[in-house]
Write an enzyme that holds these catalytic residues in place. Structure first.
Site, PDB file in Angstrom:
ATOM      1  N   LYS A  67      -4.617   5.532  14.708  1.00  0.00           N
ATOM      2  CA  LYS A  67      -4.677   4.888  13.386  1.00  0.00           C
ATOM      3  C   LYS A  67      -6.138   4.869  12.915  1.00  0.00           C
ATOM      4  CE  LYS A  67      -0.293   4.095  12.962  1.00  0.00           C
ATOM      5  NZ  LYS A  67       0.471   4.840  11.945  1.00  0.00           N
ATOM      6  N   ARG A 108      -7.416  -3.534   9.421  1.00  0.00           N
ATOM      7  CA  ARG A 108      -6.484  -4.464  10.070  1.00  0.00           C
ATOM      8  C   ARG A 108      -7.101  -5.100  11.327  1.00  0.00           C
ATOM      9  NH1 ARG A 108      -2.373  -3.422   6.630  1.00  0.00           N
ATOM     10  NH2 ARG A 108      -1.767  -1.250   6.360  1.00  0.00           N
ATOM     11  N   ASP A 146       1.987  -1.188  11.818  1.00  0.00           N
ATOM     12  CA  ASP A 146       0.666  -1.659  11.371  1.00  0.00           C
ATOM     13  C   ASP A 146       0.413  -3.121  11.745  1.00  0.00           C
ATOM     14  OD1 ASP A 146       0.106   0.818  10.275  1.00  0.00           O
ATOM     15  OD2 ASP A 146       0.867   0.278   8.294  1.00  0.00           O
ATOM     16  N   ARG A 153       2.873   5.946  -3.336  1.00  0.00           N
ATOM     17  CA  ARG A 153       4.015   6.760  -3.767  1.00  0.00           C
ATOM     18  C   ARG A 153       4.267   6.604  -5.259  1.00  0.00           C
ATOM     19  NH1 ARG A 153       4.103   5.681   1.505  1.00  0.00           N
ATOM     20  NH2 ARG A 153       5.411   6.847   2.964  1.00  0.00           N
ATOM     21  N   GLN A 210       4.538   9.233   7.116  1.00  0.00           N
ATOM     22  CA  GLN A 210       3.596  10.075   6.367  1.00  0.00           C
ATOM     23  C   GLN A 210       3.988  11.540   6.490  1.00  0.00           C
ATOM     24  OE1 GLN A 210      -0.299   9.033   7.801  1.00  0.00           O
ATOM     25  NE2 GLN A 210      -0.271   7.044   6.765  1.00  0.00           N
ATOM     26  N   SER A 224       6.892   9.342  12.039  1.00  0.00           N
ATOM     27  CA  SER A 224       5.834   9.149  11.046  1.00  0.00           C
ATOM     28  C   SER A 224       6.373   9.291   9.636  1.00  0.00           C
ATOM     29  CB  SER A 224       4.709  10.164  11.258  1.00  0.00           C
ATOM     30  OG  SER A 224       3.861  10.181  10.132  1.00  0.00           O
ATOM     31  N   LYS A 233       0.838  -1.206   0.000  1.00  0.00           N
ATOM     32  CA  LYS A 233       0.000   0.000   0.000  1.00  0.00           C
ATOM     33  C   LYS A 233       0.872   1.255   0.000  1.00  0.00           C
ATOM     34  CE  LYS A 233      -2.980   0.576   3.535  1.00  0.00           C
ATOM     35  NZ  LYS A 233      -2.804   1.896   4.176  1.00  0.00           N
ATOM     36  N   ARG A 273      -8.972  11.577  12.587  1.00  0.00           N
ATOM     37  CA  ARG A 273      -7.519  11.431  12.744  1.00  0.00           C
ATOM     38  C   ARG A 273      -6.797  12.782  12.726  1.00  0.00           C
ATOM     39  NH1 ARG A 273      -5.480   6.600   9.095  1.00  0.00           N
ATOM     40  NH2 ARG A 273      -3.690   6.846  10.500  1.00  0.00           N
TER      41      ARG A 273
HETATM   42  C1  S3P Z   1       2.464   4.809   6.183  1.00  0.00           C
HETATM   43  C2  S3P Z   1       3.016   5.178   7.389  1.00  0.00           C
HETATM   44  C3  S3P Z   1       2.493   4.731   8.697  1.00  0.00           C
HETATM   45  C4  S3P Z   1       1.566   3.535   8.558  1.00  0.00           C
HETATM   46  C5  S3P Z   1       0.589   3.704   7.433  1.00  0.00           C
HETATM   47  C6  S3P Z   1       1.303   3.901   6.106  1.00  0.00           C
HETATM   48  C7  S3P Z   1       3.045   5.328   4.939  1.00  0.00           C
HETATM   49  O1  S3P Z   1       1.764   5.793   9.279  1.00  0.00           O
HETATM   50  O2  S3P Z   1       0.875   3.316   9.764  1.00  0.00           O
HETATM   51  O3  S3P Z   1      -0.259   2.578   7.327  1.00  0.00           O
HETATM   52  O4  S3P Z   1       2.716   4.815   3.836  1.00  0.00           O
HETATM   53  O5  S3P Z   1       3.851   6.264   5.006  1.00  0.00           O
HETATM   54  P1  S3P Z   1       2.472   6.968  10.140  1.00  0.00           P
HETATM   55  O6  S3P Z   1       3.256   7.819   9.237  1.00  0.00           O
HETATM   56  O7  S3P Z   1       1.315   7.706  10.747  1.00  0.00           O
HETATM   57  O8  S3P Z   1       3.298   6.261  11.173  1.00  0.00           O
END
Ligand code: S3P
Length: 436
Positions: free
Chosen positions: A347, A396, A320, A27, A170, A168, A22, A123
C-alpha cells in the site's frame, strides 16, 4: 515535513461528517468525463488524490469545474473521446488514480506518461500492466514494473476475459474501464469479491454491464463502445475515513461520537463488523440508499474491547482499515490475530512493518508476521506513548497514530502529517472539534 503531536485530553463528544468517499470520487470524475454531456457531483472528496484524477481528466479533455456551492460539474468527452495529454500525468500519492487511468488510456489512441511521489513510485504496477498488455496496450515501465511509466493505448483494443490473481478492485476497475472503449465484451472474474463501486456506477451511467455469481466467483462483463449518460452523483462519506473517529470514540473512555452520512457498502464495511465482534457499542441509524450506495449514520460509544481472530476472508472488505484496527486491538483485552494481509505490504507504505514499528515505539505489544500482525492488547489501559513515529508518506498510518495518541499516557508525535491531505483534509480540525 509537518510533525504533529496528539495527546489524551478527555472524551470525544459530538457529531461530525467525514469527507466524501475516495474510491467513489475517483470513479465519479472518470465516468462523468467519459459521458456525453454535463454531470454534477456533490460531496466529492477534495483531497489531493482525487484532485490528481481531476487534473488528469482535464489534461485529457474533460471540463471540470467546482461551483461556488461546493458541487462539481463535469462536461464529458464521450467514451473514445479522450485527448492526448500535453504533459506527464502527475498522480502524486494515488495508486487508484494511476491504475484506473492506465486502464482508460489503454484503449484510447493516446500515449500518456505517469509519474508520482516516492511512495507511489515504489508500488507494483505489473498487476495492471499484464492485463492491459493483453488488451493491446504497450506499457514501458521503470524496473520492477513501477512508475514512472508510459502507456501507449491501442484503439480498437482487444477484449479479454481475465481472472484476477490478486483481490484488487483497482485491477478489476482498470480492466473494466479499458473495456468501455473496446469492441465486444470484456470480462473480469473475481474469485474473491472486492469493492464494487465501479460496477454500481457504470450501471448508473448506462453502460451495458452484467454481474453473475458462478460458484464462488463473480463474473463482471461490460459491453464496449458504450455511450454513457451524464449523471447527478451524491458521494457518501468515506467509511475508511469514518473509521478513525469511530475507533477514537471506542478507545477513549467516556466518548460518544456520531458520524453522519457514512457509506456502508457491504464490500467496504468489514471493520464495523469486526469491531462489533470485539464488543464495540457501534450503532447504525437511519440506514438508507443514496445514489445506488447504502449509507447510514454511525454512533460509537467508548467500549471495552476483546481481542479476536479476524477471519482472513474479511480482508478485502476492510483492507484500508487494518492500521486503525491494529490500534483498537492494542487497547483490547487479550490477543487479536490478523492474517492474510500480504496486500498491506504494497500500500502507500508497507503497512504491516510501519504499524509494527510505530506500535512497538509507543509501547504496544505486537508480533509481526509475514502476512499480518498479532497484537497483545493492554486491556484498556492507556498505551505508554511518548515517542515519535514515522508515517512513511502514508495518510492512514499518520491518522492511526494520531488516534493512538488520544489513548496514550504521553503524547504520540507523528513525524509528518502532510500525507493526510490526500484523503482527509480537515482530520486534525475534526478531532479538535470532537474534543470540545
Ligand atoms: C481502491 C482499492 C483498494 C484500496 C484503495 C482504493 C479502489 O486497493 O486499498 O485504497 O478505489 O479501487 P487494491 O485494489 O490495491 O486492493
Amino acid at each position: 515535513m509537518q510533525p504533529m503531536s496528539f495527546a489524551a485530553a478527555g472524551p470525544l463528544r459530538g457529531t461530525a461528517r467525514v469527507p466524501g468517499d475516495k474510491s467513489i470520487s475517483h470513479r465519479a470524475l472518470m465516468l462523468a468525463a467519459l459521458a456525453v454531456g454535463e454531470s454534477r457531483i456533490d460531496g466529492l472528496l477534495e483531497g489531493e488524490d482525487v484532485l490528481a484524477t481531476a487534473a488528469a481528466m482535464r489534461a485529457m479533455g474533460a471540463e471540470i469545474v467546482r461551483g461556488a456551492d461546493g458541487g462539481w460539474t463535469v462536461a464529458g468527452v464521450g467514451v473514445g473521446g479522450l485527448h492526448q495529454p500535453a504533459g506527464a500525468l502527475d498522480m502524486g500519492n494515488s495508486g487508484t488514480s494511476t491504475r484506473l487511468l492506465m486502464g482508460l488510456v489503454a484503449s484510447h489512441p493516446i500515449t500518456a506518461a505517469f509519474i508520482g511521489d516516492a511512495s507511489l513510485s515504489r508500488r507494483p504496477m505489473a498487476r495492471v500492466i499484464e492485463p492491459l498488455s493483453r488488451m493491446g496496450a504497450d506499457v514501458t515501465a521503470s524496473p520492477g514494473g513501477r512508475l514512472p511509466l508510459m502507456v501507449r493505448g491501442l484503439c480498437p483494443a482487444v477484449p479479454i476475459r481475465y481472472t484476477l490473481p490478486v483481490a484488487s478492485a483497482q485491477v478489476k476497475s482498470a480492466i473494466l474501464l479499458a473495456g468501455l472503449n473496446t469492441p465486444g465484451i470484456t470480462e473480469v472474474v473475481e474469485p474473491v469479491p472486492t469493492r464494487d463501486h465501479s460496477e454500481r456506477m457504470l450501471a448508473g451511467f448506462g453502460a451495458a454491464l452484467t454481474v453473475s455469481t458462478e460458484g464462488k466467483a463473480r463474473h463482471i462483463r461490460v459491453t464496449g463502445e458504450a455511450e454513457l449518460r451524464p449523471q447527478h452523483i451524491a458521494v457518501p462519506g468515506d467509511p475508511s475515513s469514518a473509521a478513525f473517529p469511530i475507533v477514537a470514540a471506542l478507545i477513549v473512555p467516556g466518548s460518544e461520537v456520531r458520524i453522519d452520512n457514512v457509506g456502508l457498502n457491504p464490500t467496504r464495511a468489514g471493520l464495523f463488523e469486526v469491531l462489533r465482534a470485539m464488543g464495540a457499542d457501534l450503532e447504525i441509524v437511519d440506514a438508507r440508499e443514496v445514489g445506488g450506495e447504502p449509507v447510514g449514520d454511525l454512533i460509537a460509544r467508548a467500549s471495552p474491547l476483546t481481542g479476536i481472530e479476524v477471519a482472513p476472508e474479511l480482508a478485502p472488505s476492510m483492507i484500508d482499515e487494518y492500521p486503525i484496527l491494529f490500534v483498537a486491538a492494542a487497547l483490547a483485552q487479550g490477543r487479536t490475530v490478523m492474517r492474510g494481509l500480504e496486500e498491506l505490504r504494497v500500500k502507500e507504505s508497507d503497512r504491516i512493518a510501519t504499524m509494527a514499528a510505530g506500535l512497538a515505539a509507543i509501547g504496544a505489544r505486537v508480533e509481526e508476521l509475514p502476512d499480518g500482525l498479532i497484537v497483545e492488547g493492554s486491556g484498556g489501559d492507556p498505551l505508554p506513548g511518548g515517542a515519535t513515529v514515522a508515517a512513511q508518506l502514508d495518510h492512514r498510518i499518520a491518522m492511526s497514530f494520531a488516534v493512538a495518541g488520544l489513548a496514550a499516557r504521553a503524547p504520540v508525535t507523528i513525524d509528518d502529517m502532510t500525507p493526510v491531505a490526500t484523503s482527509f483534509p480537515g482530520f486534525a480540525a475534526m478531532i479538535g472539534a470532537l474534543r470540545g
